[in-house]
Design a protein around this motif. Structure first.
Motif, short mmCIF file in Angstrom:
data_model
loop_
_atom_site.label_atom_id
_atom_site.label_comp_id
_atom_site.label_asym_id
_atom_site.label_seq_id
_atom_site.Cartn_x
_atom_site.Cartn_y
_atom_site.Cartn_z
N ARG A 65 0.85 -1.18 0.00
CA ARG A 65 0.00 0.00 0.00
C ARG A 65 0.89 1.23 0.00
NH1 ARG A 65 -3.53 2.55 4.42
NH2 ARG A 65 -5.36 3.37 3.31
N LYS A 74 -3.97 6.44 -1.33
CA LYS A 74 -3.11 5.32 -1.01
C LYS A 74 -3.71 4.11 -1.71
CE LYS A 74 -0.46 5.92 3.22
NZ LYS A 74 -0.22 5.39 4.59
N TRP A 76 -3.57 0.01 -2.94
CA TRP A 76 -3.01 -1.34 -2.83
C TRP A 76 -2.51 -1.73 -4.22
CZ3 TRP A 76 -1.67 -3.59 1.47
CH2 TRP A 76 -2.33 -3.26 2.66
N LEU A 170 -10.50 -1.53 -5.46
CA LEU A 170 -9.07 -1.59 -5.79
C LEU A 170 -8.90 -1.08 -7.21
CD1 LEU A 170 -8.29 -5.12 -4.30
CD2 LEU A 170 -7.82 -2.89 -3.25
#
Length: 208
Positions: A65, A74, A76, A170
């Motif tokens: 991350r 931020k 992943w 994501l």
């Protein structure tokens, strides 16, 4: 109709480089269109990248991350990095990045996918590898700095990454392409049909 991308290059009547950065630059080309008109196209010139979907024996993927300033998030991600040297072997670059970002080595490497992440505005090409038979690398950990100093590491089940991508939770391109590609390969029964790690890469030719 053959479902395959093919190389093609339209005539460029003028070109300029209005910006040069440390790793990338911006180029402006005047391109002749099929109807004879000339259109100006601005795009980022990029050395290319590699990314690694590292899968452990428990079907978990190594993720990290990291803060990404352009998108103010931020994210992943899976380990990734630039091809620092023209003609660099992408497998060697991937092995370096896996060591530097996760202090991990892998014995089994295959190509998952080759992609152009943003072909409308950048010539970046990315090779995404599948790495298996993981173990901790020898020696001291690579010293990190800047955004990487705040980086978190985790191991997440592959199915959880697929769920997160499809749920819109994501967003990293390499993570999404890598996780969905591996899920598709496994759904087909095996990863043995994946290309070998040293498979040719016309977008970024290299010496084995």
């Amino acid at each position: 109709m053959e479902l395959k991308d093919t190389p093609e290059e339209w005539q460029v009547t003028a070109t300029a480089t209005p910006f040069r950065g440390n790793k990338t630059s911006v180029r402006t080309d005047d391109v002749v269109m099929p109807d004879g008109t000339v259109a100006r196209r601005d795009y980022q010139v990029h050395p290319g990248s590699v990314a690694i979907l590292a899968l452990d024996d428990s079907a978990r993927v190594l993720v990290l991350r990291q803060y990404r300033h352009p998108v103010r998030h931020k994210l992943w991600e899976i380990p990734a990095g630039l091809l620092d040297v023209p003609g660099e072997n992408p497998l060697h670059a991937a092995q370096r990045e896996l060591y530097e970002e996760a202090h991990v080595k892998a014995e089994d490497w295959r190509v998952l996918a080759d992609v152009y992440p943003t072909p409308g505005g950048c010539d970046e090409a990315v090779r995404i590898f599948l790495a298996r038979d993981l173990s901790e690398a020898e020696g001291e950990r690579f010293e990190v700095s800047e955004e990487e100093a705040d980086m978190e590491l985790a191991r997440v089940p592959l199915e959880e990454l697929v769920r997160g991508v499809l749920a819109g939770e994501l967003h990293n391109n390499c993570l999404a392409v890598g996780a969905l590609s591996l899920a598709a390969a496994l759904n087909g029964g095996s990863v043995d049909a994946l290309r070998p790690a040293e498979a040719p890469w016309p977008a970024r030719p290299f010496e084995a």
